[in-house]
Design an enzyme around this catalytic site. Structure first.
Site, PDB file in Angstrom:
ATOM      1  N   MET A  41      19.382  -2.295  12.304  1.00 16.26           N
ATOM      2  CA  MET A  41      18.759  -1.045  11.871  1.00 16.26           C
ATOM      3  C   MET A  41      18.942  -0.810  10.374  1.00 16.26           C
ATOM      4  O   MET A  41      18.045  -0.309   9.692  1.00 16.26           O
ATOM      5  CB  MET A  41      19.348   0.138  12.649  1.00 16.26           C
ATOM      6  N   ARG A  74     -14.515   4.733  19.903  1.00 13.24           N
ATOM      7  CA  ARG A  74     -13.342   5.565  19.701  1.00 13.24           C
ATOM      8  C   ARG A  74     -13.842   6.985  19.516  1.00 13.24           C
ATOM      9  O   ARG A  74     -14.089   7.673  20.491  1.00 13.24           O
ATOM     10  CB  ARG A  74     -12.661   5.027  18.427  1.00 13.24           C
ATOM     11  N   LYS A  93      -4.893   8.232   4.106  1.00 11.08           N
ATOM     12  CA  LYS A  93      -4.213   8.645   5.346  1.00 11.08           C
ATOM     13  C   LYS A  93      -2.865   7.942   5.470  1.00 11.08           C
ATOM     14  O   LYS A  93      -2.595   6.969   4.749  1.00 11.08           O
ATOM     15  CB  LYS A  93      -5.111   8.306   6.543  1.00 11.08           C
ATOM     16  N   TYR A 124      23.732  -9.281  15.258  1.00  9.64           N
ATOM     17  CA  TYR A 124      23.767  -9.004  16.705  1.00  9.64           C
ATOM     18  C   TYR A 124      23.292 -10.222  17.488  1.00  9.64           C
ATOM     19  O   TYR A 124      22.325 -10.888  17.095  1.00  9.64           O
ATOM     20  CB  TYR A 124      22.847  -7.832  17.045  1.00  9.64           C
TER      21      TYR A 124
HETATM   22  C1  LIG Z   1      -8.843   3.975   7.904  1.00 12.73           C
HETATM   23  C2  LIG Z   1     -10.312   4.133   7.830  1.00 12.73           C
HETATM   24  C3  LIG Z   1     -11.054   3.554   6.773  1.00 12.73           C
HETATM   25  C4  LIG Z   1     -10.428   2.641   5.736  1.00 12.73           C
HETATM   26  O1  LIG Z   1     -10.363   1.325   6.241  1.00 12.73           O
HETATM   27  P1  LIG Z   1      -9.811   0.113   5.323  1.00 12.73           P
HETATM   28  O2  LIG Z   1      -9.994  -1.076   6.190  1.00 12.73           O
HETATM   29  O3  LIG Z   1      -8.378   0.412   5.058  1.00 12.73           O
HETATM   30  O4  LIG Z   1     -10.623   0.084   4.095  1.00 12.73           O
HETATM   31  C5  LIG Z   1     -12.403   3.840   6.699  1.00 12.73           C
HETATM   32  N1  LIG Z   1     -13.004   4.624   7.621  1.00 12.73           N
HETATM   33  C6  LIG Z   1     -12.334   5.168   8.663  1.00 12.73           C
HETATM   34  C7  LIG Z   1     -13.062   5.997   9.659  1.00 12.73           C
HETATM   35  C8  LIG Z   1     -10.972   4.927   8.804  1.00 12.73           C
HETATM   36  O5  LIG Z   1     -10.317   5.457   9.850  1.00 12.73           O
END
Ligand SMILES: *Cc1c(COP(=O)(O)O)cnc(C)c1O
Length: 372
Positions: free
Chosen positions: A305, A129, A35, A257
């Site tokens: 930046m 969540r 992701k 800055y």
């Molecule tokens: C991002 C994520 C992972 C991976 O977690 P890591 O700590 O990067 O290994 C696994 N399961 C879910 C549901 C996630 O959102």
């Protein structure tokens, strides 16, 4: 190439990290989490390397990320972990991705959609969540999936909130999940049970179950924010910039800055064309070091930046065009994403994921360049 900031990714390191993870998790399969553009490494390239290293599943958070992998010709088993809007659901199913469900209305939408779909049930054991805390209700959702002609009850999952910090708490959450997964197996014997992220996969053997979902470790970063070497992980990303200007600074003259840095004695400075517009966080103002000529050089003044300035010392011992290593190793020195994270009280995940589209990504395998 006129390089401002270059993320140089060693795909062989990703392969080796996956091979090591596979070896450590024994019978469990490895799902590489790619992701957020592969945690800033490039999702497509990272996914291919992870599969070459022994991952057999991929996971993303968003439907568009699944579509991107498919468009690149990656046909591995793929699960979208995130919640899906109506539009995203269509994209996820068109990408032949597995989806996650925990409510009856969502399953009704899946059925109306008419496409065949593989569904994973998500139990919430403490993340608070996605998923549901109510096992009985979730089992009913599972029954609906199992009874629907085009739906397959493919998986049952959870996600631990503190696998990196509290093994005892995680153990209790794992027990609840395993008990629930057993009930789901009564509905679909071949269901794949998965719970472990990188920290759990490495540190809590009982959590590995059928499949581990590893992200951070795949990229060679440490889930605990310590030295990746502790777990035999190899950082796959180097972040390089270059010296764009070398200048003398007389006592009293300032940098950046707000003129927050003024020289006390005569020094030379080097300016690098990397800033918060590239994802190099402003919190590193006066707070960090980069490697030039194999030596650590202090950041002076604010990160802006587009630029950051470092102190060279009394001599101009660097020249325009020299490489500056922001993350990586040179001359026996090493700067990790974990070091940067500690400086601004965040996590290594955020350091690499923050890299912006202005950075150029290049790929190699142990020094042999790979076409993008
Ligand atoms: C991002 C994520 C992972 C991976 O977690 P890591 O700590 O990067 O290994 C696994 N399961 C879910 C549901 C996630 O959102």
């Amino acid at each position: 190439m006129a390089l401002r900031a270059n993320a140089r990714i060693n795909l062989a390191a990703i392969e080796r990290n996956c091979a090591r993870l596979r070896a450590r998790v024994g019978e469990s399969a490895l799902c590489a989490v790619v992701k957020a553009d592969g945690y800033g490494h490039g999702a497509v390239q990272a996914a291919r390397a992870a599969l070459a290293g022994g991952a057999s599943w991929l996971a993303v958070a968003a439907a568009g990320e699944a579509a991107e992998l498919r468009a690149a010709g990656i046909d591995a088993r793929l699960v979208v972990l995130g919640a899906l809007s109506e539009a995203e659901l269509a994209v996820a199913l068109a990408a032949d991705a597995d989806v996650v469900a925990w409510s009856e209305p969502f399953v009704a939408r899946l059925r109306e959609h008419g496409a065949s779909a593989r569904v994973h049930l998500e139990l919430d054991v403490g993340m608070g969540r996605l998923g549901t805390r109510d096992g009985d209700a979730l089992l009913r959702v599972g029954e609906l999936v199992a009874a629907a002609p085009r739906l397959t009850l493919a998986g049952v999952m959870t996600h631990f909130p503190s696998a990196d910090a509290d093994v005892e708490l995680t153990g209790g959450q794992l027990d609840r999940f395993v008990a629930f997964a057993e009930r789901v197996r009564g509905l679909a014997p071949a269901v794949v049970a998965h719970a472990a992220n990188s920290a759990a996969a490495l540190a809590i053997p009982a959590s590995r179950l059928d499949l581990v979902r590893c992200g951070i470790a795949v990229y060679g970063m440490d889930p605990w924010g310590r030295d990746p070497r502790d777990h035999d992980l190899e950082p796959a990303l180097e972040l390089l910039s270059r010296v764009a200007a070398v200048k003398p600074l007389a006592p009293g003259q300032t940098v950046g800055y707000g003129a927050t840095f003024a020289a006390r004695e005569p020094i030379w400075t080097a300016t690098l064309p990397i800033g918060y517009g590239d994802g190099f966080r402003r919190g590193f103002s006066g707070n960090g070091e980069v490697l030039i000529g194999g030596r650590r050089r202090q950041i002076v003044g604010r990160v802006s930046m587009d630029n950051v300035t470092v102190a060279l010392g009394p001599e101009p011992d660097a020249a325009v065009g020299d490489v500056a290593v922001v993350i990586g190793a040179a001359g026996g020195e090493r700067i990790t994403a974990e070091e940067w994270a500690a400086r601004i009280d965040t996590i290594n995940y955020e350091i690499t994921t923050a890299l912006s589209s202005r950075v150029t990504w290049t790929y190699h395998r142990d020094g042999v360049e790979v076409a993008p």
